[in-house]
Design a protein around this motif. Structure first.
Motif, PDB file in Angstrom:
ATOM      1  N   ARG A 108       0.826  -1.212   0.000  1.00 57.18           N
ATOM      2  CA  ARG A 108       0.000   0.000   0.000  1.00 57.18           C
ATOM      3  C   ARG A 108       0.860   1.262   0.000  1.00 57.18           C
ATOM      4  N   TYR A 157       0.804   4.095  -2.950  1.00 60.07           N
ATOM      5  CA  TYR A 157       0.516   5.469  -2.527  1.00 60.07           C
ATOM      6  C   TYR A 157       1.683   6.390  -2.880  1.00 60.07           C
ATOM      7  N   ASN A 190      -5.461  13.406  -4.517  1.00 55.84           N
ATOM      8  CA  ASN A 190      -5.386  12.125  -3.819  1.00 55.84           C
ATOM      9  C   ASN A 190      -6.700  11.775  -3.147  1.00 55.84           C
ATOM     10  N   PHE A 193      -8.421   8.246  -3.781  1.00 59.35           N
ATOM     11  CA  PHE A 193      -8.832   7.349  -2.709  1.00 59.35           C
ATOM     12  C   PHE A 193     -10.329   7.085  -2.738  1.00 59.35           C
ATOM     13  N   TYR A 194     -11.100   8.049  -3.185  1.00 55.94           N
ATOM     14  CA  TYR A 194     -12.541   7.863  -3.260  1.00 55.94           C
ATOM     15  C   TYR A 194     -12.905   6.821  -4.323  1.00 55.94           C
ATOM     16  N   PHE A 195     -12.236   6.886  -5.457  1.00 58.73           N
ATOM     17  CA  PHE A 195     -12.566   5.976  -6.551  1.00 58.73           C
ATOM     18  C   PHE A 195     -11.849   4.620  -6.448  1.00 58.73           C
ATOM     19  N   PHE A 196     -10.671   4.597  -5.858  1.00 58.25           N
ATOM     20  CA  PHE A 196      -9.902   3.354  -5.719  1.00 58.25           C
ATOM     21  C   PHE A 196      -9.688   3.080  -4.234  1.00 58.25           C
ATOM     22  N   GLN A 197     -10.678   2.516  -3.594  1.00 61.73           N
ATOM     23  CA  GLN A 197     -10.638   2.336  -2.148  1.00 61.73           C
ATOM     24  C   GLN A 197      -9.700   1.225  -1.701  1.00 61.73           C
ATOM     25  N   THR A 198      -9.209   0.434  -2.631  1.00 57.85           N
ATOM     26  CA  THR A 198      -8.287  -0.633  -2.245  1.00 57.85           C
ATOM     27  C   THR A 198      -6.911  -0.082  -1.874  1.00 57.85           C
ATOM     28  N   TYR A 224      -6.565   2.858  -0.298  1.00 55.87           N
ATOM     29  CA  TYR A 224      -6.798   3.846   0.748  1.00 55.87           C
ATOM     30  C   TYR A 224      -5.819   3.609   1.894  1.00 55.87           C
ATOM     31  N   ARG A 283      -7.111   8.571   6.556  1.00 54.68           N
ATOM     32  CA  ARG A 283      -7.178  10.040   6.539  1.00 54.68           C
ATOM     33  C   ARG A 283      -6.062  10.681   7.327  1.00 54.68           C
TER      34      ARG A 283
END
Length: 134
Positions: free
Chosen positions: A50, A54, A98, A102-107, A109, A112
């Motif tokens: 992750r 990111y 970003n 993160f909203y569209f690709f929650q995998t 995430y 916050r």
């Protein structure tokens, strides 16, 4: 004949990009460690997959936006107040992008608090790095 899309590489630009490369990685790792309380003994517990995804998303955004704004050129860093303003708005724009990612690709995430801490730490480190190099 030079075209409109000519790109010259100079030593200063490479230094700025390398500093941002390192500072961005440090900010992601420090933010994740602060948020989840991982100390250096347990660095192996970090979810490297992750963090890497990111980090790569952030790196592309940072290099692109900083280049557009002029933070990789000496003429783009003329005084403290203008550089801080450019850096602040660039970091804010990256954070908003970003948020959408993160909203569209929650995998991918990452959290916050990590997201907010990383943005603040990178803003401070990048500002410091620009003035160290100048």
């Amino acid at each position: 004949m030079k075209g409109y899309f000519s790109f010259s590489i100079n030593k200063n630009r490479i230094k700025f990009i390398l500093f941002d490369f390192v500072f961005l990685l440090l900010s992601v790792i420090i933010a994740y460690s602060i948020r989840y309380g991982i100390i250096l003994k347990k660095i192996s517990q970090l979810p490297i997959d992750r963090i890497l995804i990111y980090y790569l998303i952030l790196l592309i955004q940072v290099i692109t936006l900083f280049y557009i704004v002029g933070l990789y050129e000496r003429w783009g860093i003329v005084n403290l107040s203008k550089t801080i303003i450019k850096l602040f708005f660039s970091t804010t724009a990256i954070a908003m992008c970003n948020g959408l990612v993160f909203y569209f690709f929650q995998t991918i995430y990452i959290g916050r608090m990590v997201f907010i801490l990383q943005s603040a730490i990178f803003f401070a480190l990048a500002g410091l790095g620009k003035f160290i190099l100048i």
